[in-house]
Enzyme design. Structure first.
Site, PDB file in Angstrom:
ATOM      1  N   SER A 149       0.845  -1.205   0.000  1.00 34.90           N
ATOM      2  CA  SER A 149       0.000   0.000   0.000  1.00 34.90           C
ATOM      3  C   SER A 149       0.875   1.247   0.000  1.00 34.90           C
ATOM      4  O   SER A 149       1.928   1.279   0.640  1.00 34.90           O
ATOM      5  CB  SER A 149      -0.884   0.008   1.248  1.00 34.90           C
ATOM      6  OG  SER A 149      -1.532   1.243   1.369  1.00 34.90           O
ATOM      7  N   TYR A 168      -1.173  -0.511  10.181  1.00 39.58           N
ATOM      8  CA  TYR A 168      -1.294  -0.996   8.795  1.00 39.58           C
ATOM      9  C   TYR A 168      -0.118  -0.492   7.959  1.00 39.58           C
ATOM     10  O   TYR A 168       0.504  -1.265   7.213  1.00 39.58           O
ATOM     11  CB  TYR A 168      -2.627  -0.503   8.225  1.00 39.58           C
ATOM     12  CG  TYR A 168      -2.855  -0.795   6.756  1.00 39.58           C
ATOM     13  CD1 TYR A 168      -3.142  -2.082   6.315  1.00 39.58           C
ATOM     14  CD2 TYR A 168      -2.808   0.227   5.799  1.00 39.58           C
ATOM     15  CE1 TYR A 168      -3.374  -2.346   4.965  1.00 39.58           C
ATOM     16  CE2 TYR A 168      -3.043  -0.026   4.453  1.00 39.58           C
ATOM     17  CZ  TYR A 168      -3.322  -1.316   4.048  1.00 39.58           C
ATOM     18  OH  TYR A 168      -3.544  -1.577   2.711  1.00 39.58           O
ATOM     19  N   LYS A 172       2.818  -2.777   6.163  1.00 36.76           N
ATOM     20  CA  LYS A 172       3.097  -2.776   4.718  1.00 36.76           C
ATOM     21  C   LYS A 172       4.533  -2.311   4.439  1.00 36.76           C
ATOM     22  O   LYS A 172       5.159  -2.762   3.471  1.00 36.76           O
ATOM     23  CB  LYS A 172       2.082  -1.902   3.980  1.00 36.76           C
ATOM     24  CG  LYS A 172       0.654  -2.465   3.994  1.00 36.76           C
ATOM     25  CD  LYS A 172       0.520  -3.797   3.238  1.00 36.76           C
ATOM     26  CE  LYS A 172      -0.935  -4.164   2.988  1.00 36.76           C
ATOM     27  NZ  LYS A 172      -1.106  -5.446   2.303  1.00 36.76           N
TER      28      LYS A 172
HETATM   29  N1  LIG Z   1      -8.648  -1.580  -1.402  1.00 33.24           N
HETATM   30  C1  LIG Z   1      -7.706  -0.651  -1.420  1.00 33.24           C
HETATM   31  O1  LIG Z   1      -7.953   0.541  -1.676  1.00 33.24           O
HETATM   32  C2  LIG Z   1      -6.284  -1.024  -1.135  1.00 33.24           C
HETATM   33  C3  LIG Z   1      -5.326  -0.003  -1.139  1.00 33.24           C
HETATM   34  C4  LIG Z   1      -4.001  -0.333  -0.901  1.00 33.24           C
HETATM   35  C5  LIG Z   1      -3.649  -1.652  -0.662  1.00 33.24           C
HETATM   36  N2  LIG Z   1      -4.614  -2.621  -0.651  1.00 33.24           N
HETATM   37  C6  LIG Z   1      -4.190  -4.009  -0.401  1.00 33.24           C
HETATM   38  O2  LIG Z   1      -4.728  -4.843  -1.410  1.00 33.24           O
HETATM   39  C7  LIG Z   1      -5.018  -6.149  -0.877  1.00 33.24           C
HETATM   40  C8  LIG Z   1      -6.460  -6.506  -1.140  1.00 33.24           C
HETATM   41  O3  LIG Z   1      -7.287  -5.513  -0.566  1.00 33.24           O
HETATM   42  P1  LIG Z   1      -8.875  -5.671  -0.544  1.00 33.24           P
HETATM   43  O4  LIG Z   1      -9.399  -4.314  -0.240  1.00 33.24           O
HETATM   44  O5  LIG Z   1      -9.326  -6.398  -1.736  1.00 33.24           O
HETATM   45  O6  LIG Z   1      -9.104  -6.734   0.591  1.00 33.24           O
HETATM   46  P2  LIG Z   1      -9.488  -6.943   2.116  1.00 33.24           P
HETATM   47  O7  LIG Z   1     -10.930  -6.775   2.257  1.00 33.24           O
HETATM   48  O8  LIG Z   1      -8.596  -6.133   3.008  1.00 33.24           O
HETATM   49  O9  LIG Z   1      -9.150  -8.510   2.374  1.00 33.24           O
HETATM   50  C9  LIG Z   1      -8.343  -9.235   1.540  1.00 33.24           C
HETATM   51  C10 LIG Z   1      -8.373 -10.683   1.935  1.00 33.24           C
HETATM   52  O10 LIG Z   1      -7.579 -10.886   3.106  1.00 33.24           O
HETATM   53  C11 LIG Z   1      -7.993 -12.081   3.757  1.00 33.24           C
HETATM   54  N3  LIG Z   1      -8.006 -11.860   5.187  1.00 33.24           N
HETATM   55  C12 LIG Z   1      -8.777 -10.990   5.874  1.00 33.24           C
HETATM   56  N4  LIG Z   1      -8.520 -11.089   7.193  1.00 33.24           N
HETATM   57  C13 LIG Z   1      -7.570 -12.050   7.342  1.00 33.24           C
HETATM   58  C14 LIG Z   1      -6.909 -12.626   8.445  1.00 33.24           C
HETATM   59  N5  LIG Z   1      -7.172 -12.230   9.715  1.00 33.24           N
HETATM   60  N6  LIG Z   1      -6.006 -13.596   8.227  1.00 33.24           N
HETATM   61  C15 LIG Z   1      -5.737 -14.008   6.967  1.00 33.24           C
HETATM   62  N7  LIG Z   1      -6.334 -13.499   5.874  1.00 33.24           N
HETATM   63  C16 LIG Z   1      -7.243 -12.533   6.060  1.00 33.24           C
HETATM   64  C17 LIG Z   1      -9.388 -12.393   3.211  1.00 33.24           C
HETATM   65  O11 LIG Z   1      -9.241 -13.517   2.413  1.00 33.24           O
HETATM   66  P3  LIG Z   1      -9.713 -14.980   2.796  1.00 33.24           P
HETATM   67  O12 LIG Z   1     -10.980 -14.814   3.583  1.00 33.24           O
HETATM   68  O13 LIG Z   1      -9.841 -15.599   1.458  1.00 33.24           O
HETATM   69  O14 LIG Z   1      -8.614 -15.563   3.598  1.00 33.24           O
HETATM   70  C18 LIG Z   1      -9.739 -11.257   2.282  1.00 33.24           C
HETATM   71  O15 LIG Z   1     -10.390 -11.689   1.127  1.00 33.24           O
HETATM   72  C19 LIG Z   1      -4.678  -6.074   0.617  1.00 33.24           C
HETATM   73  O16 LIG Z   1      -3.386  -6.571   0.838  1.00 33.24           O
HETATM   74  C20 LIG Z   1      -4.719  -4.576   0.916  1.00 33.24           C
HETATM   75  O17 LIG Z   1      -3.899  -4.191   1.992  1.00 33.24           O
HETATM   76  C21 LIG Z   1      -5.922  -2.342  -0.871  1.00 33.24           C
END
Ligand SMILES: NC(=O)c1ccc[n+]([C@@H]2O[C@H](COP(=O)([O-])OP(=O)(O)OC[C@H]3O[C@@H](n4cnc5c(N)ncnc54)[C@H](OP(=O)(O)O)[C@@H]3O)[C@@H](O)[C@H]2O)c1
Length: 266
Positions: A149, A168, A172
């Site tokens: 991120s 967070y 990261k």
């Molecule tokens: N959305 C944004 O704007 C944004 C921005 C910057 C970076 N990111 C990064 O992009 C990635 C995806 O983001 P997202 O917004 O799609 O997802 P998210 O809602 O944060 O969750 C991603 C996945 O993480 C797994 N997860 C959640 N809690 C967990 C735990 N306690 N232990 C193990 N696994 C866990 C879940 O998968 P399962 O249930 O399949 O295990 C979930 O589908 C992440 O790494 C996030 O930090 C997102």
């Protein structure tokens, strides 16, 4: 022909990575790694529509569980994997708003505050990567991507004035350091690594509660300090298409770097 494994595949960016990779070509094999496999989930529906998707149960924060997932992957793929994408993320929303002066004077509370995101970004990332490494070593493409991120980027922190999301952001930042260490260690084996910033992406499922809309508006104003033309979160489809271009273009010269999926400033 290429094979891919994606962690955190149940929803959001992980599920869209699985969808786009499966749709790219029926000859791609895509392993969707989830903590629990729900037969009525949108991911299961996706797997029914695309026979090249295999759902595997595995928790990146549990070493034995992710080792078992890698063994199952090996059985499906004949022992070799081309690209491993670690996307799982765990955040404690109760403390996401915390800035450094709010770190509590309490050992257990402080451990919990930092541990939640670190367990997926740092040691979960290492366990998952190490579990799948023997397969990557035998693969043809030999690429590992961790989804990071821009919240871990000091220029973004200073440019936007975002002091919250402390644990967070630190988690990261740890991921970014670890991916560089992997690049150095694995270069002799021809393995390339990258940490990808996916942009600011709308992964919320269903209608957003008013407090979420309010928080997103605050973030937008802060991000616009660096990127005045930014209108809001981008769709998952756009972010994932750009992430896949980054992975495609990854070579030895770029290995170990942090790359934004598009030239966003935030
Ligand atoms: N959305 C944004 O704007 C944004 C921005 C910057 C970076 N990111 C990064 O992009 C990635 C995806 O983001 P997202 O917004 O799609 O997802 P998210 O809602 O944060 O969750 C991603 C996945 O993480 C797994 N997860 C959640 N809690 C967990 C735990 N306690 N232990 C193990 N696994 C866990 C879940 O998968 P399962 O249930 O399949 O295990 C979930 O589908 C992440 O790494 C996030 O930090 C997102």
């Amino acid at each position: 022909m290429p094979s891919y494994a994606v962690t955190g595949a149940s929803k959001g960016l992980g599920r869209e990575l699985v969808r786009q990779l499966a749709a790219q070509s029926p000859s791609n094999t895509v392993l969707a790694i989830v903590r629990s496999n729900d037969a009525s989930s949108p991911l299961s529906a996706l797997a029914k529509a695309h026979p090249n998707i295999h759902i595997i149960t595995g928790n990146v924060t549990d070493p034995q569980s992710i080792l078992a997932a890698a063994q199952e992957a090996s059985d499906i793929l004949g022992g070799k994997l081309d690209v491993f994408i670690h996307n799982s993320n765990s955040v404690d929303m109760a403390t996401f708003s915390h800035s450094p002066t709010q770190v509590p004077f309490d050992l257990e509370a402080t451990k919990q505050f930092y541990e939640e995101p670190v367990r997926t970004a740092v040691w979960g990332a290492a366990w998952a990567t190490n579990a799948f490494l023997p397969l990557i070593e035998k693969g043809d493409v030999k690429k590992i991507a961790h989804i990071t991120s821009s919240m871990a980027n000091n220029d973004v922190i200073l440019g936007t004035g975002i002091d919250y999301g402390l644990a967070y952001s630190i988690a990261k930042a740890g991921m970014n350091v670890q991916i560089a260490k992997y690049a150095v260690e694995l270069a002799p084996k021809g393995i390339k690594t990258v940490a990808i910033c996916p942009g600011w992406v709308d992964t919320w499922e269903g209608p957003k509660p008013p407090q979420v809309v309010e928080a997103l508006n605050v973030m937008l104003t802060q991000f616009q300090k660096m990127e005045p033309e930014l209108k809001g979160q981008i769709p998952v489809e756009q972010s994932v298409a750009e992430q896949l271009r980054v992975i495609e273009a990854l070579d030895a010269a770029k290995s170990g770097s942090v790359i934004k999926s598009k030239e966003y400033k935030v």
